[in-house]
Design an enzyme around this catalytic site. Sequence first.
Site, PDB file in Angstrom:
ATOM      1  N   HIS A  67       0.874  -1.186   0.000  1.00  0.00           N
ATOM      2  CA  HIS A  67       0.000   0.000   0.000  1.00  0.00           C
ATOM      3  C   HIS A  67       0.905   1.229   0.000  1.00  0.00           C
ATOM      4  O   HIS A  67       1.639   1.475   0.955  1.00  0.00           O
ATOM      5  CB  HIS A  67      -0.924   0.000   1.215  1.00  0.00           C
ATOM      6  CG  HIS A  67      -1.976  -1.058   1.139  1.00  0.00           C
ATOM      7  ND1 HIS A  67      -2.389  -1.789   2.216  1.00  0.00           N
ATOM      8  CD2 HIS A  67      -2.710  -1.504   0.082  1.00  0.00           C
ATOM      9  CE1 HIS A  67      -3.337  -2.639   1.841  1.00  0.00           C
ATOM     10  NE2 HIS A  67      -3.544  -2.489   0.540  1.00  0.00           N
ATOM     11  N   ARG A  69       0.902   4.434   0.303  1.00  0.00           N
ATOM     12  CA  ARG A  69       0.989   5.561   1.235  1.00  0.00           C
ATOM     13  C   ARG A  69       1.628   5.163   2.563  1.00  0.00           C
ATOM     14  O   ARG A  69       1.877   6.013   3.411  1.00  0.00           O
ATOM     15  CB  ARG A  69      -0.390   6.143   1.471  1.00  0.00           C
ATOM     16  CG  ARG A  69      -1.388   5.212   2.141  1.00  0.00           C
ATOM     17  CD  ARG A  69      -2.760   5.851   2.118  1.00  0.00           C
ATOM     18  NE  ARG A  69      -3.792   4.976   2.663  1.00  0.00           N
ATOM     19  CZ  ARG A  69      -5.087   5.295   2.652  1.00  0.00           C
ATOM     20  NH1 ARG A  69      -5.480   6.438   2.115  1.00  0.00           N
ATOM     21  NH2 ARG A  69      -5.987   4.477   3.159  1.00  0.00           N
ATOM     22  N   GLU A  70       1.890   3.889   2.754  1.00  0.00           N
ATOM     23  CA  GLU A  70       2.452   3.418   4.018  1.00  0.00           C
ATOM     24  C   GLU A  70       3.977   3.532   3.980  1.00  0.00           C
ATOM     25  O   GLU A  70       4.712   2.544   3.985  1.00  0.00           O
ATOM     26  CB  GLU A  70       1.957   1.987   4.289  1.00  0.00           C
ATOM     27  CG  GLU A  70       0.437   1.960   4.433  1.00  0.00           C
ATOM     28  CD  GLU A  70      -0.192   0.575   4.459  1.00  0.00           C
ATOM     29  OE1 GLU A  70       0.532  -0.424   4.554  1.00  0.00           O
ATOM     30  OE2 GLU A  70      -1.439   0.495   4.386  1.00  0.00           O
ATOM     31  N   ARG A 125      -3.248   4.776  -2.185  1.00  0.00           N
ATOM     32  CA  ARG A 125      -3.029   3.458  -1.566  1.00  0.00           C
ATOM     33  C   ARG A 125      -2.860   2.338  -2.579  1.00  0.00           C
ATOM     34  O   ARG A 125      -2.098   1.404  -2.378  1.00  0.00           O
ATOM     35  CB  ARG A 125      -4.252   3.173  -0.692  1.00  0.00           C
ATOM     36  CG  ARG A 125      -4.487   1.739  -0.267  1.00  0.00           C
ATOM     37  CD  ARG A 125      -5.832   1.660   0.475  1.00  0.00           C
ATOM     38  NE  ARG A 125      -6.323   0.305   0.658  1.00  0.00           N
ATOM     39  CZ  ARG A 125      -6.123  -0.431   1.758  1.00  0.00           C
ATOM     40  NH1 ARG A 125      -5.421   0.054   2.742  1.00  0.00           N
ATOM     41  NH2 ARG A 125      -6.628  -1.633   1.859  1.00  0.00           N
ATOM     42  N   ARG A 143      -6.056  -7.006  -1.930  1.00  0.00           N
ATOM     43  CA  ARG A 143      -7.381  -7.642  -2.044  1.00  0.00           C
ATOM     44  C   ARG A 143      -7.462  -8.452  -3.338  1.00  0.00           C
ATOM     45  O   ARG A 143      -8.518  -8.929  -3.700  1.00  0.00           O
ATOM     46  CB  ARG A 143      -8.498  -6.588  -2.056  1.00  0.00           C
ATOM     47  CG  ARG A 143      -8.601  -5.745  -0.816  1.00  0.00           C
ATOM     48  CD  ARG A 143      -9.101  -6.527   0.387  1.00  0.00           C
ATOM     49  NE  ARG A 143      -9.267  -5.669   1.547  1.00  0.00           N
ATOM     50  CZ  ARG A 143      -8.289  -5.290   2.362  1.00  0.00           C
ATOM     51  NH1 ARG A 143      -7.050  -5.736   2.157  1.00  0.00           N
ATOM     52  NH2 ARG A 143      -8.510  -4.495   3.388  1.00  0.00           N
ATOM     53  N   HIS A 194       3.177  -3.781   6.617  1.00  0.00           N
ATOM     54  CA  HIS A 194       2.232  -2.686   6.390  1.00  0.00           C
ATOM     55  C   HIS A 194       2.395  -1.630   7.484  1.00  0.00           C
ATOM     56  O   HIS A 194       3.173  -1.783   8.406  1.00  0.00           O
ATOM     57  CB  HIS A 194       0.791  -3.221   6.461  1.00  0.00           C
ATOM     58  CG  HIS A 194       0.404  -4.119   5.336  1.00  0.00           C
ATOM     59  ND1 HIS A 194      -0.460  -3.738   4.343  1.00  0.00           N
ATOM     60  CD2 HIS A 194       0.753  -5.392   5.049  1.00  0.00           C
ATOM     61  CE1 HIS A 194      -0.624  -4.734   3.496  1.00  0.00           C
ATOM     62  NE2 HIS A 194       0.102  -5.753   3.897  1.00  0.00           N
ATOM     63  N   TYR A 196      -0.570   1.197   9.461  1.00  0.00           N
ATOM     64  CA  TYR A 196      -0.095   1.348  10.807  1.00  0.00           C
ATOM     65  C   TYR A 196      -1.123   0.682  11.723  1.00  0.00           C
ATOM     66  O   TYR A 196      -2.118   0.177  11.222  1.00  0.00           O
ATOM     67  CB  TYR A 196       0.037   2.853  11.154  1.00  0.00           C
ATOM     68  CG  TYR A 196      -1.284   3.604  11.111  1.00  0.00           C
ATOM     69  CD1 TYR A 196      -1.969   3.920  12.280  1.00  0.00           C
ATOM     70  CD2 TYR A 196      -1.849   3.973   9.899  1.00  0.00           C
ATOM     71  CE1 TYR A 196      -3.184   4.594  12.227  1.00  0.00           C
ATOM     72  CE2 TYR A 196      -3.058   4.632   9.852  1.00  0.00           C
ATOM     73  CZ  TYR A 196      -3.727   4.942  11.013  1.00  0.00           C
ATOM     74  OH  TYR A 196      -4.933   5.590  10.955  1.00  0.00           O
ATOM     75  N   GLU A 268       1.700  -4.669  11.031  1.00  0.00           N
ATOM     76  CA  GLU A 268       1.223  -3.286  10.894  1.00  0.00           C
ATOM     77  C   GLU A 268       2.096  -2.459  11.830  1.00  0.00           C
ATOM     78  O   GLU A 268       2.022  -2.612  13.048  1.00  0.00           O
ATOM     79  CB  GLU A 268      -0.247  -3.152  11.318  1.00  0.00           C
ATOM     80  CG  GLU A 268      -1.235  -3.898  10.451  1.00  0.00           C
ATOM     81  CD  GLU A 268      -1.685  -3.120   9.226  1.00  0.00           C
ATOM     82  OE1 GLU A 268      -1.222  -1.971   9.041  1.00  0.00           O
ATOM     83  OE2 GLU A 268      -2.489  -3.668   8.467  1.00  0.00           O
TER      84      GLU A 268
END
Lengths: 307, 96
Positions: A67, A69-70, A125, A143, A194, A196, A268
């Site tokens: 993802h 933006r992480e 994302r 997904r 990942h 958060y 996370e």
Amino acid sequence: DTKSFDYATYHRLDAIYSWMDSMVAGHPNLISKVQIGSSYENRPMYVLKFSTGGNNRPAIWIDAGIHSREWISTASALWMANKMATDFGVDPSVTSLLGKMDVYLMIVTNPDGYAYTHTNDRMWRKTRSVNSGSTCRGVDPNRNWDAGFGGPGASKNPCSESYHGPSAHSAIEVKNIVDLIKNHGNFKAFISIHAYSQLLMYPYGYTCNDIPHQAELDSVGRRAVQALSSLYGTSYRVGSICKIIYQASGGSIDWSYNNGVKYSFAFELRDTGRYGFLLPANQIIPTATETWLGLKHIMEYVRDHPY
Amino acid sequence: RKVFTGDQVLRVNAKSEAQIQLLKTLENGEVFKLDFWTHPSSSDLPIDIHVPYASLYAVQKFLQDNEIPFHVMIQDLQELLDKEQEDLQRNAVKGG
């Protein structure tokens, strides 16, 4: 070079790719850069392969930044790659691990999305693929795996942040990893990083049923979190994706587990309650350092429990 | 570059399953253009919602009307992004 590289800041994709070359140059007998394919927008997708030799050794897969933006996920992976390289030959645990197994570390799993977060939309994302019949772009690459694909916790709406895509493995970024794992055939662990919310999770996400190895993975996870928390007291929760966060279908570690990779986990990382995806850069090294302890525990366990 | 001026991130602490269900309806709706950074699943875990400036009043009213506890986690998303961008540029110059 890798010694002057500033691990305490976030970097653009080109800087990371350039750093990878430095890593390979600095550790030619340990690290190689493997291109596993290209992204939707034709950016190369690279894995750093840590190997001391041997043919098709049992291996550990680690990916970060699926993802986009992480950012803390990718930044932590950069630090951990350097840590693993510099600890080899110094730390008996890392030396022993790499004496027996290969580690494949994918630092930017969603390069199109990552580049887009630096240029157009910091909160992006998904991937950047065009969705037929929609003005909205991108598939949620966590997904899109063939594990309860299209079930609860994924959206059929291309404008949703959790759009599962038209079919399993339709995202080229996912398919490239699937092909590598399947062709290799000897991965013993699959770990996805990942951000958060400070969780360490194991399958399943697409169903709330327990996996057959629930007790073992729960125990490994709890000990890994003990190691992680020993540094700064960071509090983590451990459990299955479905029970600890929410039911989510089409996730990577569900796919890896169902394809025989028993030790499948997802981290996370920090934080909880202040910055979300915008964790300040001064948190990168503390986050990476503590995560390394948890990750190392899992890798040691995998090394010591062949199957 | 997309800007997020005045957007907030709200941290919601649902107290009951009924409140979780209400938050799920909020998540499934498209009117407010919300981005759930973390999702409503149980009252054990907080739910963080990125709320565009244009939807702030309506969303906060929805939460208050339903007595769902929340506080502002990020006051102005763009301010945080600007600071992050400044840091990036400063470090790039330093590194360069």
